[in-house]
Design a protein around this motif. Structure first.
Motif, PDB file in Angstrom:
ATOM      1  N   GLY A   1       0.788  -1.233   0.000  1.00 56.68           N
ATOM      2  CA  GLY A   1       0.000   0.000   0.000  1.00 56.68           C
ATOM      3  C   GLY A   1       0.817   1.277   0.000  1.00 56.68           C
TER       4      GLY A   1
ATOM      5  N   CYS B   1      -8.805  11.309   1.539  1.00 55.20           N
ATOM      6  CA  CYS B   1      -9.356  10.739   0.309  1.00 55.20           C
ATOM      7  C   CYS B   1     -10.701  11.372  -0.026  1.00 55.20           C
TER       8      CYS B   1
ATOM      9  N   HIS C   1       0.791  10.769  -1.279  1.00 57.36           N
ATOM     10  CA  HIS C   1       0.911   9.474  -0.609  1.00 57.36           C
ATOM     11  C   HIS C   1       2.349   8.976  -0.721  1.00 57.36           C
TER      12      HIS C   1
ATOM     13  N   PRO D   1       4.346   5.540  -1.012  1.00 57.23           N
ATOM     14  CA  PRO D   1       4.238   4.084  -1.138  1.00 57.23           C
ATOM     15  C   PRO D   1       5.194   3.402  -0.158  1.00 57.23           C
TER      16      PRO D   1
ATOM     17  N   ASP E   1      -2.379  -0.182  -3.880  1.00 53.54           N
ATOM     18  CA  ASP E   1      -1.881   1.197  -3.934  1.00 53.54           C
ATOM     19  C   ASP E   1      -0.369   1.322  -4.051  1.00 53.54           C
TER      20      ASP E   1
ATOM     21  N   ASP F   1      -0.222   1.777  -7.606  1.00 56.19           N
ATOM     22  CA  ASP F   1      -1.312   2.538  -8.234  1.00 56.19           C
ATOM     23  C   ASP F   1      -1.437   3.904  -7.569  1.00 56.19           C
ATOM     24  N   SER F   2      -0.852   4.905  -8.200  1.00 52.19           N
ATOM     25  CA  SER F   2      -0.950   6.258  -7.637  1.00 52.19           C
ATOM     26  C   SER F   2      -2.161   6.993  -8.198  1.00 52.19           C
TER      27      SER F   2
ATOM     28  N   ARG G   1      -6.386   4.346  -6.540  1.00 51.98           N
ATOM     29  CA  ARG G   1      -6.330   4.255  -5.075  1.00 51.98           C
ATOM     30  C   ARG G   1      -7.692   3.990  -4.433  1.00 51.98           C
ATOM     31  N   GLN G   2      -8.443   3.041  -4.991  1.00 51.00           N
ATOM     32  CA  GLN G   2      -9.743   2.669  -4.441  1.00 51.00           C
ATOM     33  C   GLN G   2      -9.704   1.219  -3.956  1.00 51.00           C
TER      34      GLN G   2
ATOM     35  N   ALA H   1      -7.992  -1.932  -5.983  1.00 51.59           N
ATOM     36  CA  ALA H   1      -6.938  -2.682  -5.291  1.00 51.59           C
ATOM     37  C   ALA H   1      -7.291  -4.168  -5.250  1.00 51.59           C
TER      38      ALA H   1
END
Length: 308
Positions: free
Chosen positions: A112, A134, A240, A242, A278, A281-282, A285-286, A290
């Motif tokens: 994540g 978010c 975010h 990672p 995540d 995946d930038s 992000r759901q 995911a």
């Protein structure tokens, strides 16, 4: 030292879905849950956008259900945190914080990304009670209300624009007097009459009562003047991080530290190592995206083990 067919590092919707598919394929996966079992959703109260729950569901309950479902098919769990990996040869070696060492014939990374916060004293306790990182998850709860968002990059502009679908007014608090966001993003925000900018400013305090956030204190960094601004919600739009530190440069990352996967597949540049959720995946992000990528990672790991 124990060797597993599949080790999943990280939990959340991606890790749990990968575990579900891997366990149903008789790969006996081991999930190393990390410091935040269940991931970011365990800090979310109401989840209304995960299909199959017409009345919505609480984030922690959704994660507990997912985990329980994987255990029905024999997934095992380790409550620890991976501190180092050796990906130079297969099987891969993993070292955990509790001293456990393991070998893995294939590896799925679902660690994540952690939202960046301001570090204010009561900020973390107020997540889900007026503080959020978010807009797509929580914007709906601020219909016809006033919200503030902190940041000046693409993330902040995107989230501010999204929030205008619900909130009656969105104030963007930014440390400088100009934005870092790309030109198209800036223009979209400047042209939106619901968005107003609070320049050269920083949030210094969040004020709340038993119902949640009621106002914030904002300091003008040029004059030192502090003002209290009423607000129903404070959103973090400062990006975010990672969770990829433990990989120690052995996997290709993009400029922001997210794992690079190959096109539509969860494959990384190291054969037998897959990434989902995540951490790679930038953009979306759901929880649902995911989970989908966790399914893909498990299927790819299964095919990889068959071929090798």
């Amino acid at each position: 030292m124990e060797t597993r067919k599949v080790v999943i590092v990280g939990s959340g919707p991606a890790g749990y879905t990968a575990a579900l598919y891997a366990s149903r394929a008789n790969l006996n996966p081991l999930v190393i849950e990390g410091h935040e079992p269940g991931g970011q959703l365990t800090t979310t109260t109401d989840v209304d956008n995960f299909p199959g729950f017409p009345e919505g569901i609480m984030g922690p309950e959704l994660m507990a259900n997912m985990k329980k479902q994987t255990q029905r098919f024999g997934t095992e769990y380790l409550q620890t945190h991976v501190t180092a990996v050796d990906l130079s040869k297969r099987p891969f070696k993993l070292t955990c914080e509790n001293g456990t060492e393991l070998m893995a014939e294939s590896l799925i990374i679902s660690t994540g990304a952690s939202a960046k916060y301001l570090g204010l004293p009561n900020e973390k306790e107020l997540i889900g009670k007026g503080v959020s990182a978010c807009a797509t998850c929580d914007g709906f709860f601020y219909r016809d209300q006033i919200v503030h968002i902190v940041g000046g990059g693409d993330t902040a502009m995107e989230e501010a624009t999204f929030l205008t679908k619900f909130a009656k007014k969105v104030y963007v608090v930014h440390r400088r007097d100009s934005l870092r966001a790309s030109k198209p993003m800036q223009e979209r925000a400047f042209n939106n009459e619901k968005i107003e900018f609070v320049w050269d400013s920083a949030v210094t305090e969040i004020i709340a009562d038993q119902t949640g956030v009621t106002s914030i204190k904002v300091e003008n960094l040029k004059t030192g003047e502090v003002t209290e601004r009423p607000t129903n919600g404070l959103f973090m739009g400062i990006g975010h991080s990672p969770n990829t530190g433990f990989l120690n440069g052995q996997i290709d990352l993009d400029d922001h530290g997210f794992i690079i996967t190959k096109g539509a597949h969860p494959d990384t540049n190291v054969e037998g190592v897959f990434a989902c959720g995540d951490v790679q995946d930038s953009y979306y992000r759901q929880a649902i995206s995911a989970a989908g990528s966790g399914c893909q990672a498990a299927i790819r790991a299964e095919r990889f083990l068959e071929e090798n």
